[in-house]
Structures are given as C-alpha cells and as structure tokens.
Design an enzyme around this catalytic site. Structure first.
Site, PDB file in Angstrom:
ATOM      1  N   HIS A  92      44.820  77.073  53.345  1.00 18.27           N
ATOM      2  CA  HIS A  92      45.941  77.425  54.218  1.00 18.27           C
ATOM      3  C   HIS A  92      47.076  76.436  53.991  1.00 18.27           C
ATOM      4  CE1 HIS A  92      48.341  78.067  57.836  1.00 18.27           C
ATOM      5  NE2 HIS A  92      47.751  79.242  57.930  1.00 18.27           N
ATOM      6  N   GLU A 164      50.666  83.978  52.234  1.00 14.20           N
ATOM      7  CA  GLU A 164      51.360  83.490  53.427  1.00 14.20           C
ATOM      8  C   GLU A 164      52.584  82.696  52.979  1.00 14.20           C
ATOM      9  OE1 GLU A 164      49.189  80.486  55.523  1.00 14.20           O
ATOM     10  OE2 GLU A 164      48.827  79.487  53.625  1.00 14.20           O
TER      11      GLU A 164
END
Length: 245
Positions: A92, A164
């Site tokens: 992430h 993302e």
C-alpha cells in the site's frame, strides 16, 4: 466474466465497539460483489468471530517479509493465517511512503503470503508529480514487474492487483473512469505478457476515493474489477452501496 471484488481497508481506525456495529451492519446487508474487510492486526480475532460463516471475508493490512524470528513488531503470514484471513494488503502506498518499503520488499511479502495460502492484494500507484511528468506507466510497471519477477505463473494466478493513484487517496480527488481504465488495461497487459490466461482472470481493483456516487461508473470499465475502499468502508451503508454498484 470476472466477479467484482470490493475490499475495505480500515487503515488505523476502529474500536471493538465500533467494529462490532460496522461488521453487523455489513453482514445484515447484501451485495452483488464479493466483500472483504482488511482490519488492523488486533481486530483480526474479532473479524473472525463475527464474520465466520458469513459471505464477508476478512484480511490484514500488511505482513512481514520474514517467516519468523527476531523481528520485533512484525507479524508473520502464518500468524495472520491462524485468524482465517483470506487477503492481505501488500505494498500500500502508505507503507511504501511512511515505511520505506521497496518494490522488492513488496514482492517478498506477496510471496510470503502465498506460501501460507493467503491472497496478496498487491498495490501499485503513482504520485501526482509522477503523473504530471508522464511517468505513470513507468512507475506502476516497475512496481508490478518486481512481483512478476518473484512469482511463478501458478503463484501469480492467486494474486489480486490494486491500482491506487497516490494523489487520489484520501484527497477527495478521483481519477476519471477513463484515466483509471487506461492504467488497469496497461497493468493487465503487463501480466498478459507473462501469461494471458492469468491476466484475463486476475482481479484488478481501483483504490482512490471510491464512494457510492462514483463506484458504478468506475466499475463499469472493462478492466476495473472492483475497489479497494478506504474511508467509505467505515460506514456499512456506503460500503454495501459500493458493493452493489
């Protein structure tokens, strides 16, 4: 036809009481997509207790690249697996940015998760400066390639990808559906260069300020197979609405 997958990333939010209400709300609803929540480590037992036997899966937000040993503060894939986790997020942008995780570290974490039967959700994405410099494909391509280089085709077949854009996380900005689709298509093409069948079946999620009012348009794109949801996953009604988009 790939089944839509919507994964909630609670980040560093939650309490026993708030989680119980949230999970009961999610369980009480229904969604067209497969649903999962990725909770902080201390709450994995609670997720297991409340979600076991339901249609909602759960997972962790990170995992160690090491199997075991003198690594204070680390949590291994085998430990996470004991709490019934289906998924684990790796790479992430917040881990890459705040904890200095490299592409190679992310690949090692994905491999470790796979060794213990957990699906790694491999996150890739570019910053605003990188996008404005025209470097989006170079950046996400490099991040993905490290994982492709580390895994066999069989292992790769058990991976979920998540795009993302860093500039759209928690900022209220969202990539247009066309911008997101272009990157998703690029990523699928890169996987296809390794194995076309794996690429066709692989779920590639979009993460970046997905909300009930923009999810349907994003999810209608050919190569967007669902979402990695931040803030909206903390409200059961919003999360379920996205799961039904």
């Amino acid at each position: 036809m790939r089944q839509k997958l919507v994964i909630g990333n609670w980040k560093m939010h939650g309490s026993l009481a708030a989680n119980a209400a949230l999970l009961e709300g999610i369980k009480a609803g229904a969604a067209k997509a497969t649903l999962a929540v990725c909770a902080p480590f201390p709450y994995l037992a609670q997720c297991q207790a409340l979600l076991n036997g339901s249609q909602v899966a759960w997972g962790a937000q990170d995992v160690s690249a090491e199997a075991r040993g003198a690594f204070t503060g680390e949590v291994s894939a085998s430990m996470v697996g004991e709490f019934g986790c289906t998924y684990v997020l790796v790479g992430h942008s917040e881990r890459r940015t705040y904890h200095g995780e490299t592409d190679q570290t992310v690949a090692a974490k994905a491999l470790r998760a796979l060794e213990f039967g957990i699906v790694p959700v491999v996150c890739v994405g570019e910053t605003l400066a990188q996008r404005e410099a025209g470097e989006t494909e170079a950046v996400v391509g490099r991040q993905l390639q490290a994982v492709l280089d580390a895994l066999t085709v069989e292992q790769l077949s058990r991976v979920v990808l998540a795009y993302e854009p860093v500039w759209a996380i928690g900022t209220g900005k969202t990539a247009t559906s066309e911008q997101a689709q272009a990157v998703h298509a690029f990523l699928r093409g890169q996987v296809a260069a390794r194995d076309a069948g794996v690429a066709e079946r692989m779920a590639i999620l979009y993460g970046g300020s997905v909300k009930p009012d923009n999810a349907a348009e994003l999810f209608s794109m050919t190569d967007i197979d669902g979402g990695l949801i931040g803030g909206a996953s903390l409200k059961s009604a919003d999360f379920l609405a996205i799961g039904n988009a």
